[in-house]
Design a protein around this motif. Structure first.
Motif, PDB file in Angstrom:
ATOM      1  N   LEU A 296      -7.064  -1.167  -8.814  1.00  0.00           N
ATOM      2  CA  LEU A 296      -8.077  -1.769  -7.946  1.00  0.00           C
ATOM      3  C   LEU A 296      -7.598  -1.830  -6.498  1.00  0.00           C
ATOM      4  N   ALA A 297      -6.304  -2.064  -6.311  1.00  0.00           N
ATOM      5  CA  ALA A 297      -5.754  -2.093  -4.954  1.00  0.00           C
ATOM      6  C   ALA A 297      -5.784  -0.694  -4.335  1.00  0.00           C
ATOM      7  N   LYS A 298      -5.532   0.311  -5.148  1.00  0.00           N
ATOM      8  CA  LYS A 298      -5.580   1.682  -4.656  1.00  0.00           C
ATOM      9  C   LYS A 298      -6.982   2.034  -4.171  1.00  0.00           C
ATOM     10  N   ASP A 299      -7.977   1.483  -4.836  1.00  0.00           N
ATOM     11  CA  ASP A 299      -9.369   1.759  -4.476  1.00  0.00           C
ATOM     12  C   ASP A 299      -9.949   0.732  -3.523  1.00  0.00           C
ATOM     13  N   LYS A 300      -9.078  -0.155  -2.997  1.00  0.00           N
ATOM     14  CA  LYS A 300      -9.441  -1.121  -1.953  1.00  0.00           C
ATOM     15  C   LYS A 300     -10.411  -2.209  -2.425  1.00  0.00           C
ATOM     16  N   SER A 304      -4.175  -3.986  -1.004  1.00  0.00           N
ATOM     17  CA  SER A 304      -2.918  -3.338  -1.395  1.00  0.00           C
ATOM     18  C   SER A 304      -1.706  -3.949  -0.695  1.00  0.00           C
ATOM     19  N   ASN A 305      -1.940  -4.739   0.364  1.00  0.00           N
ATOM     20  CA  ASN A 305      -0.844  -5.388   1.068  1.00  0.00           C
ATOM     21  C   ASN A 305      -0.461  -6.727   0.445  1.00  0.00           C
ATOM     22  N   PHE A 306      -1.133  -7.086  -0.647  1.00  0.00           N
ATOM     23  CA  PHE A 306      -0.878  -8.349  -1.338  1.00  0.00           C
ATOM     24  C   PHE A 306      -0.291  -8.056  -2.704  1.00  0.00           C
ATOM     25  N   ASP A 307       0.546  -8.963  -3.198  1.00  0.00           N
ATOM     26  CA  ASP A 307       1.155  -8.800  -4.520  1.00  0.00           C
ATOM     27  C   ASP A 307       0.194  -9.324  -5.583  1.00  0.00           C
ATOM     28  N   ASN A 308      -0.741  -8.476  -5.998  1.00  0.00           N
ATOM     29  CA  ASN A 308      -1.730  -8.854  -7.001  1.00  0.00           C
ATOM     30  C   ASN A 308      -1.092  -8.800  -8.387  1.00  0.00           C
ATOM     31  N   ILE A 353      -4.626 -12.893  -7.010  1.00  0.00           N
ATOM     32  CA  ILE A 353      -5.092 -11.646  -6.409  1.00  0.00           C
ATOM     33  C   ILE A 353      -5.779 -11.927  -5.078  1.00  0.00           C
ATOM     34  N   LYS A 354      -5.896 -10.886  -4.284  1.00  0.00           N
ATOM     35  CA  LYS A 354      -6.587 -10.984  -2.990  1.00  0.00           C
ATOM     36  C   LYS A 354      -7.677  -9.917  -2.945  1.00  0.00           C
ATOM     37  N   ILE A 355      -8.920 -10.365  -3.032  1.00  0.00           N
ATOM     38  CA  ILE A 355     -10.064  -9.462  -2.991  1.00  0.00           C
ATOM     39  C   ILE A 355     -10.362  -9.091  -1.541  1.00  0.00           C
ATOM     40  N   THR A 356     -10.641  -7.825  -1.327  1.00  0.00           N
ATOM     41  CA  THR A 356     -10.945  -7.393   0.039  1.00  0.00           C
ATOM     42  C   THR A 356     -12.343  -7.835   0.440  1.00  0.00           C
TER      43      THR A 356
END
Length: 368
Positions: A296-300, A304-308, A353-356
């Motif tokens: 999910l971080a790869k797909d934004k 991706s700058n957060f430790d999910n 997690i950190k949602i964009t």
């Protein structure tokens, strides 16, 4: 003797969900409930406008035919349509609907009957809130002018009047609901509702757009010749512990609901009831979830700058052990030992997690 032969399939399930998240997030499901006593039972589900031909249209009033077309214009993954009569009990219909539609769906009711309109919208909100709270559903209601909502799963649309570009002309704001239902169900998760011009010629704006938005109202406005969403917010206004201002944004909740439904489906289909509840198996589950977060971080969808990551909820597991081993004894255990002391059939996990968000606000100071 129990084995762990199936565990790799769980990992594949999560990886597959992560890889397909963008595709699944491109379009969602819309559910349109219409007051209509025309004879004939519709086929319930339409994936394209071509499936809503003359044979199907004959089962609806001319007005409702246009609203179904409006909803399909947003190109949702599928549009589910249900009819009800003036004397029908909506609760009975809701019980039918929830046995058919996907767990993560947008739902709206259109009724032009002033005697039932308010109650219908209120009943929809009550239904969606209850399903989100009690039955692990992630429905979202697109409601019209409800008195009390204050929920991230309810969008409260309050625009008074809209003027269609076609021969319908000016209509009450509720006439925009079917179109906006399809619009949000068909909107990419990579975009906010404010991004696109809408099909209306003009709208009647509230006296104070900012005040309406801060009150959790979804409104439209006239923007230099085109109509747009003023701010893509849901009705949530009460924030506090565990409920943040970010959750007032429709896009954020869409991503939260996608993740919730993915995790629930993977757990329910591939893991629940199939493996011994020991630390080793819990750690394999956590590893699979963390791999899903990376996708999910790869797909934004996640930052991706957060430790999910997910992890064992040590404090909850510690408390759960009190009844068997005693609070005084359990409190002498270090964290690593608590992790080993799994509790019956229960798995205590938590995540961080950190949602964009989507870029909507622009601040640019220029100094000379």
């Amino acid at each position: 003797m129990p084995t762990n032969n199936g565990l790799p399939s769980l990992d594949i399930t999560f990886k597959g969900l992560g890889v397909s998240a963008i595709k699944r997030g491109e379009r969602g499901y819309a559910v349109l409930i219409l007051e209509d006593e025309t004879e004939g039972t519709p086929k319930t589900k339409y994936s394209t406008i071509s499936e809503f031909g003359s044979e199907e249209q004959a089962k609806f009033t001319p007005e409702n035919i246009e609203f179904i077309k409006d909803a399909l214009e947003g190109v949702p993954l599928a549009l589910y349509v249900f009819k009800f009569g003036v004397e029908d009990v909506l609760t009975d219909l809701f019980n039918k609907v929830k046995g058919i539609i996907p767990r993560n769906s947008w739902i709206a009711i259109y009724s032009n009957n002033p005697l039932t309109r308010t109650k219908n919208q209120s009943d929809l909100v009550t239904f969606v809130k209850g399903e989100r709270e009690n039955n692990k559903k992630r429905y979202k209601a697109f409601a019209y002018k409800v008195a009390t909502a204050d929920n991230m799963g309810v969008v409260n649309h309050t625009t008074e009047k809209v003027t269609f570009a076609d021969d319908r002309g000016e209509m009450d704001g509720i006439a925009a609901v079917p179109y906006l239902l399809g619009y949000y169900a068909g909107l990419s998760m990579m975009m906010s509702g404010i991004a696109k011009p809408l099909k209306f010629k003009s709208v009647v704006e509230p006296e104070d757009l900012n005040e309406s938005i801060s009150n959790g109202e979804h409104t439209l406005f006239n923007d230099e010749g085109v109509v747009k969403v003023s701010r893509a917010v849901n009705s949530l206004v009460t924030t506090g512990e565990g409920v943040t201002e970010e959750m007032t944004h429709i896009n954020t909740v869409e991503k939260m609901d996608l993740i919730y439904c993915d995790l629930f489906k993977a757990w329910n289909d591939s893991y629940k009831g199939k493996y011994p509840n020991i630390l080793d198996n819990q750690m394999l589950l956590i590893s699979s979830i963390n791999g899903y977060f990376k996708s999910l971080a790869k797909d934004k969808i996640l930052d991706s700058n957060f430790d999910n990551k997910s992890m064992i909820d040590i404090e909850e597991q510690r408390i759960a052990n009190y009844s068997k081993w005693g609070e005084e004894t359990v409190n002498t255990w270090d964290d690593s030992y608590v992790m080993k002391m799994t509790v019956g059939t229960k798995v205590f996990l938590k995540g961080n997690i950190k949602i964009t968000g989507i870029m909507e606000d622009f601040f640019f100071d220029i100094f000379i």
